[in-house]
Design a protein around this motif. Structure first.
Motif, mmCIF file in Angstrom:
data_model
loop_
_atom_site.group_PDB
_atom_site.id
_atom_site.type_symbol
_atom_site.label_atom_id
_atom_site.label_comp_id
_atom_site.label_asym_id
_atom_site.label_seq_id
_atom_site.Cartn_x
_atom_site.Cartn_y
_atom_site.Cartn_z
ATOM 1 N N HIS A 97 71.500 48.542 -8.705
ATOM 2 C CA HIS A 97 71.171 47.169 -8.340
ATOM 3 C C HIS A 97 70.951 46.398 -9.642
ATOM 4 O O HIS A 97 70.058 46.729 -10.420
ATOM 5 C CB HIS A 97 69.940 47.133 -7.444
ATOM 6 C CG HIS A 97 70.226 47.667 -6.066
ATOM 7 N ND1 HIS A 97 69.316 48.357 -5.314
ATOM 8 C CD2 HIS A 97 71.373 47.600 -5.320
ATOM 9 C CE1 HIS A 97 69.882 48.692 -4.154
ATOM 10 N NE2 HIS A 97 71.119 48.253 -4.144
ATOM 11 N N GLU A 100 67.628 45.422 -11.060
ATOM 12 C CA GLU A 100 66.597 46.467 -11.170
ATOM 13 C C GLU A 100 66.807 47.197 -12.495
ATOM 14 O O GLU A 100 67.277 48.331 -12.555
ATOM 15 C CB GLU A 100 66.693 47.384 -9.945
ATOM 16 C CG GLU A 100 66.480 46.571 -8.673
ATOM 17 C CD GLU A 100 66.602 47.360 -7.377
ATOM 18 O OE1 GLU A 100 66.610 48.595 -7.430
ATOM 19 O OE2 GLU A 100 66.683 46.717 -6.325
ATOM 20 N N ARG A 158 71.696 41.481 -7.375
ATOM 21 C CA ARG A 158 71.573 42.873 -6.942
ATOM 22 C C ARG A 158 72.964 43.515 -6.904
ATOM 23 O O ARG A 158 73.164 44.687 -7.180
ATOM 24 C CB ARG A 158 70.975 42.826 -5.532
ATOM 25 C CG ARG A 158 70.723 44.124 -4.853
ATOM 26 C CD ARG A 158 70.076 43.772 -3.497
ATOM 27 N NE ARG A 158 70.037 44.908 -2.598
ATOM 28 C CZ ARG A 158 69.043 45.791 -2.551
ATOM 29 N NH1 ARG A 158 68.010 45.669 -3.369
ATOM 30 N NH2 ARG A 158 69.077 46.793 -1.705
ATOM 31 N N HIS A 292 65.440 52.840 -9.111
ATOM 32 C CA HIS A 292 65.455 51.473 -8.578
ATOM 33 C C HIS A 292 64.129 50.808 -8.933
ATOM 34 O O HIS A 292 63.245 51.429 -9.497
ATOM 35 C CB HIS A 292 65.613 51.509 -7.052
ATOM 36 C CG HIS A 292 66.992 51.885 -6.605
ATOM 37 N ND1 HIS A 292 67.859 50.992 -6.052
ATOM 38 C CD2 HIS A 292 67.664 53.069 -6.652
ATOM 39 C CE1 HIS A 292 69.002 51.591 -5.767
ATOM 40 N NE2 HIS A 292 68.916 52.856 -6.116
ATOM 41 N N ASN A 293 63.970 49.550 -8.558
ATOM 42 C CA ASN A 293 62.641 48.947 -8.516
ATOM 43 C C ASN A 293 62.525 48.202 -7.198
ATOM 44 O O ASN A 293 63.548 47.831 -6.634
ATOM 45 C CB ASN A 293 62.384 48.061 -9.755
ATOM 46 C CG ASN A 293 63.013 46.680 -9.668
ATOM 47 O OD1 ASN A 293 63.242 46.117 -8.607
ATOM 48 N ND2 ASN A 293 63.301 46.098 -10.823
ATOM 49 N N GLU A 383 61.448 46.071 -2.601
ATOM 50 C CA GLU A 383 62.884 46.127 -2.866
ATOM 51 C C GLU A 383 63.721 45.183 -2.022
ATOM 52 O O GLU A 383 64.605 44.521 -2.539
ATOM 53 C CB GLU A 383 63.456 47.548 -2.741
ATOM 54 C CG GLU A 383 64.949 47.449 -2.938
ATOM 55 C CD GLU A 383 65.614 48.693 -3.308
ATOM 56 O OE1 GLU A 383 66.538 49.051 -2.602
ATOM 57 O OE2 GLU A 383 65.255 49.246 -4.353
HETATM 58 ZN ZN ZN Z 1 67.405 49.071 -5.552
#
Ligand code: ZN
Length: 584
Positions: A97, A100, A158, A292-293, A383
């Protein structure tokens, strides 16, 4: 990049080159983890590490992005202890993403940490001797540079950056947000409106709260900064990209009308396919982390419950590693995607576990520093493109953080603007680095602790040894050979998923330099009970379920030979263990 940083990096490169010539490997490259790396700086840093540690580091292209940029992987291996493919491999990626971004710094730090500590600490030395590492620091370099260098918000892009017609009007990316106030971020637009559903927060008029039923409003929120670029009456309806590469993997993939952003068919996005092909090309990969974040979570699958839970035997392994992760990463919770977050079809982690049988985690990095929401609430909002409201509502934003910790750097106060469509409005709010990513002063801790979790998981991959061999001569060159193969780590050499669904070839035990006449597994060594197993003409037996975590498998072999034989236990995901056995 600042001039100072460029100078430091140039010096590091020169020193690295000198070091490589004189045998003074490594100590010269110094990277800092107090800022985010764009693609150019990332690649230069990896190349500097490769020059400093040429014996360990390979940088290899693995494909192209949707816009034709190179995708890179770093492979770490110590060839003195064997080829990479004969060791249990650990894979890390980040930043699929595009917004992220900090997973990339964690991945880079993990490489840096292992190289810097090789020969210094027992742990790093052993890991780099025993395991191989496959690392894709950024899966989405297109959007990484977009996020770092262009005006955007903390939730976008994203997607990848291949033009995509989100609103199906025949045009792609024709109406994205616009940085109307020129502050380098996409913030929010609000308009005074007595019929609006919001009013100024009495504690801090920069924030807004929802009006109570029957109460008069003051404001209406108009969404993200932007104008109607294509004159279709809509604002910001088709921005850069607009799809989701982490919904495009080939296990439990669902079409776009079920899973938004999923693409036309599995692996239709270049980056998704490149990553899958790279993992498939390295079947020794036995552990995966995909960063991810945000939200502070150590996630395991499944992403959706329609095809059932993970195998209970394998869940024990996940639980063991995940719960230790909660201690390594204070505040992070070990949870399951579909139960504790939301449904994901076609994500990385189900593909690597369900299709490939690899124990896989996905860490949602960092709690949002700018919010005072409870963890429970965060987990629901994490997220997902958060409801934009929460970023301006009172009570959820910790303005002390923006005013007195970041000292104003990531907040734009509301200011008036004449909008071509909406007339007199105000623009303001939290800037892109003010949410989802850690502030610069905390990035190093995010990197170190998450690298520590990865290395703990890597250490818990199968670690096999031929443990115990007993030889009994039976006359006429025949020998009874009892052998045990032990696994001193939690991860089995074959996941239950892989063994039951036959996802890859089973482990095998081979006798070299002699003839394997027959074999049995030891059922009860005290009563001398064995159960016959099929032997292959090529002198091996299949070990269909591998070696359990913290467990062993035992065989009794009938061998014909002279002087000695070589026993080889060979596992796709657990590496190779050998022992020479004297026949006497
Ligand atoms: Zn993500």
């Amino acid at each position: 990049m600042t001039i100072k940083k460029t100078l430091l990096l140039t010096m590091a490169l020169v020193l690295a080159a000198l070091g490589a010539g004189t045998g003074l490997f490594g100590a010269e490259v110094t990277l800092s983890f107090d800022h985010f790396y764009d693609n150019a700086e990332l690649l230069r840093s990896l190349q500097a590490l490769q020059q400093a540690y040429p014996q360990f580091v390979t940088i290899t292209p693995i494909g192209k992005t949707g816009t034709g940029k190179d995708l890179w992987a770093v492979i770490l291996n110590n060839p003195k202890t064997g080829p990479a493919e004969l060791k249990a491999g650990y894979y890390i990626d980040g930043n699929i993403h595009g917004n992220e971004i900090q997973g990339t710094e964690v991945a880079l730090y993990t490489v840096y940490y292992l190289l810097k500590n090789y020969g210094k600490t027992e742990f790093a030395t052993r890991l780099l001797d025993e395991r191989s590492f496959y690392i894709v620091p950024t899966v989405n370099p297109d959007s990484r540079d977009y996020f770092i260098h262009k005006a955007t918000d903390s939730n976008s892009p994203r997607s990848g950056l291949k033009p995509y017609d989100e609103d199906h009007d025949g045009l792609a990316d024709e109406d994205g947000p616009d940085d109307l106030d020129g502050d380098g971020s996409i913030t929010m637009m609000r308009k005074k409106d007595p019929n609006g559903n919001l009013k100024a927060d009495p504690n801090d008029p920069r924030l807004m709260v929802q009006v109570k039923p029957g109460e008069k409003g003051e404001y209406v929120l108009l969404g993200e900064e932007g104008i109607d670029n294509d004159g279709d009456g809509q604002v910001n309806e088709d921005g850069p990209g607009g799809y989701d590469m982490n919904r495009n993997f080939g296990w439990n993939w669902q079409p776009d009308y079920v899973q938004r952003g999923a693409g036309d068919y599995p692996f239709s996005f270049d980056e998704t396919k490149a990553v899958a092909d790279f993992i498939l090309a390295h079947p020794n990969i036995a552990g995966v982390q995909s960063f991810h974040n945000f939200g502070g979570m150590i996630l395991r699958g499944p992403g959706a419950k329609n095809l059932g839970e993970y195998n209970p035997m394998d869940r024990r392994v996940y639980d063991f590693i995940g719960k230790q992760g909660e201690k390594i990463l204070p505040g992070y919770r070990y949870v399951t995607v579909y139960k504790d977050m939301y449904t994901v079809y076609g994500g990385t982690i189900d593909f690597t576990y369900m299709d490939l049988g690899i124990f896989t985690f996905s860490n949602e990095l960092d709690m949002d520093p700018g919010t005072t929401e409870s963890t429970e609430k965060q987990k629901k909002g994490a997220e997902e493109e958060q409801d934009v409201m929460s970023r301006v509502f009172g009570g959820q934003q910790n303005m002390t953080y923006y005013d007195n910790v970041l000292m104003g750097a990531e907040y734009t106060n509301w200011k008036p603007y004449k909008h071509p469509l909406y007339g007199d409005i105000e623009i303001g709010g939290i800037k892109k680095f003010g949410s989802r990513v850690p502030p610069a002063f905390r990035l190093a801790e995010t990197c170190h602790r998450n690298a520590a979790f990865c290395l703990y998981h890597a250490d818990q991959m199968p670690r096999l040894a031929i443990d115990e061999v007993k030889v009994k001569p039976l006359g006429d060159g025949l020998y009874q050979v009892d052998v045990a193969i032990a696994n001193s780590r939690m991860t089995p050499s074959m996941s239950a998923q892989a063994a039951q669904k036959k996802l890859h070839r089973a482990d095998r035990l081979t006798v070299e330099g002699g003839e394997l006449l027959t074999a049995g597994t030891m059922v009860d060594k005290f009563q001398n009970l064995t159960q016959k197993v099929e032997t292959n003409k090529k002198n091996f037996v299949w070990v269909e379920n591998g070696v359990p975590g913290f467990g062993r498998v035992e065989f009794r072999l009938l061998v014909k030979g002279r002087d000695k034989v070589n026993l080889v236990f060979d596992s796709i995901k657990g590496g190779v263990a050998t022992k020479t056995v004297a026949l006497k």
